[in-house]
Design an enzyme around this catalytic site. Structure first.
Site, short mmCIF file in Angstrom:
data_model
loop_
_atom_site.label_atom_id
_atom_site.label_comp_id
_atom_site.label_asym_id
_atom_site.label_seq_id
_atom_site.Cartn_x
_atom_site.Cartn_y
_atom_site.Cartn_z
N LEU A 164 0.77 -1.16 0.01
CA LEU A 164 -0.03 -0.12 -0.07
C LEU A 164 0.76 0.99 -0.08
O LEU A 164 1.98 1.13 0.73
CB LEU A 164 -0.84 0.18 1.16
CG LEU A 164 -1.94 -0.92 1.39
CD1 LEU A 164 -2.56 -0.79 2.69
CD2 LEU A 164 -2.87 -1.15 0.19
N ASP A 165 0.43 2.35 -0.64
CA ASP A 165 1.24 3.62 -0.55
C ASP A 165 1.42 4.02 1.06
O ASP A 165 0.33 3.76 1.87
CB ASP A 165 0.66 4.57 -1.28
CG ASP A 165 0.51 4.33 -2.96
OD1 ASP A 165 0.99 3.53 -3.22
OD2 ASP A 165 -0.42 5.00 -3.24
N LYS A 166 2.26 4.77 1.06
CA LYS A 166 2.70 5.06 2.61
C LYS A 166 1.50 5.81 3.06
O LYS A 166 1.10 5.72 4.20
CB LYS A 166 3.80 6.34 2.58
CG LYS A 166 4.04 6.93 3.95
CD LYS A 166 5.31 7.99 3.72
CE LYS A 166 5.78 8.77 4.87
NZ LYS A 166 6.62 9.65 4.98
N ARG A 263 -5.86 5.75 -7.46
CA ARG A 263 -5.49 7.04 -7.55
C ARG A 263 -5.43 7.57 -8.87
O ARG A 263 -5.88 8.67 -9.25
CB ARG A 263 -4.27 7.29 -6.78
CG ARG A 263 -3.99 7.04 -5.27
CD ARG A 263 -2.76 6.88 -4.83
NE ARG A 263 -2.36 8.33 -4.77
CZ ARG A 263 -0.94 8.69 -4.17
NH1 ARG A 263 -0.01 7.73 -4.04
NH2 ARG A 263 -0.57 10.09 -4.24
#
Length: 328
Positions: A164-166, A263
């Site tokens: 997962l993204d930060k 996104r």
């Protein structure tokens, strides 16, 4: 709307693992080397002399160590261009480069949803980087995993099979043995792992749909992804969960798992995620991160073959954002 936006913007910091974004991992220990300048090196610059005494260390690294005060000559700091004299005592602290400490165990608390002999399911908080990389060589979920389960050091990426993204919160599965990791990777490739996200998009979306657009590296901004003709197949299904005055809360199911997929896809249809610093477009952000949460996760347990399902409650910052929007 401007005043309301200010009222619901969240300013508190979220912790990686129990954790704060201000988490500072401990510095790795330095290896100290004590040297004596021999007669034949007298008169050389300090960096030149050290390059001959420590040929295994690059000249640029030695210069950086000197500049950062990690080299002492007769107990005093010195400059790169300092001329050395025969008999001087030089102490060099070989501080590890950040990437050398990347796979080091760190005592970071992990929010564990489930653990057995084969898998770990983590509820990753926003602000926690999953895997070490440029700018984030320590303080990651991988470092925490190595501390929690030292045996993971024998597995590629410490058993991590997806990321997962930060700034995205929510569920991740981690394998604890090689056979499990291979099985989970296969399930991801066969698209049998079910991942459902909650996403707050900008603008009003009347009904659900599917975004089927290939994703690859942005042609000019190489740190970003984009919908590009020669990209990899990427499919996102979305449904309207709740509508607000200028936002829509969506459930998003990933059919594929490309970097930044939700996104990029939502931005591509003109409804970027609220708070997204990369793909959010113009206009004031009313959230400190992209409003994206990995809500549900389901897969066949590699050991039993049974379908297992997990759900992560919405994090407090996301809930507070929605509460504010309901008042508009």
């Amino acid at each position: 709307m401007a005043n309301t936006a200010n009222a619901i913007t969240l300013r508190f910091m979220v912790n990686p693992a129990s954790g704060s974004r201000n988490y500072n991992p401990p510095e790795p220990p330095a290896r100290r080397v004590n040297l004596t300048i021999p007669l034949d090196l007298a008169g050389l610059r300090l960096d030149q002399a050290l390059a001959k005494l420590l040929p295994e260390v690059s000249r640029s690294r030695l210069a950086k160590l000197i500049e950062d005060g990690h080299v002492l000559v007769d107990g005093e700091s010195a400059a790169v261009r300092t001329k050395v004299r025969s008999g001087e005592k030089v102490e060099v602290a070989l501080v590890p480069r950040p990437e050398e400490a990347a796979f080091r165990p760190e005592a970071i608390a992990l929010p564990i949803v489930h653990e057995d002999d084969h898998v770990l399911v983590i509820d990753k908080p926003a602000g926690l980087v999953v895997h070490p990389g440029t700018g984030n060589w320590a303080g990651t979920m991988l470092n925490a995993l190595l501390h929690h389960a030292p045996g993971l050091k024998h597995l590629p990426r410490a058993g991590i099979v997806h990321r997962l993204d930060k700034e995205t919160s929510g569920l991740l599965v981690v394998a604890k043995d090689e056979a499990t990791q291979l099985d989970l990777v296969r399930q991801l490739q066969e698209r049998t792992v079910k991942r459902t996200y909650v996403a707050l998009a900008r603008g009003r979306i009347a009904a659900g749909g599917t975004v089927d657009k290939p994703i690859g590296r942005h042609p000019t901004k190489r740190t970003r992804m984009a919908v590009v003709a020669n990209g990899k197949e990427a499919v996102t299904h979305y449904r309207v969960k709740e509508a607000f005055a200028a936002h829509t809360l969506l459930e998003c199911d990933l059919e594929t798992g490309r970097t930044h997929q939700i996104r990029v896809h939502l931005a591509a249809i003109g409804h970027p995620l609220e708070g997204d610093p990369e793909y959010g477009g113009k206009g004031e952000r009313i959230f400190q991160r992209q409003a994206l949460h990995a809500w549900k996760l389901a897969f066949k347990h590699p050991s039993t073959g049974k379908l297992v399902k997990f759900e992560s409650p919405m994090p407090e910052d996301f809930l507070a954002l929605l509460t504010g929007l309901r008042k508009v």
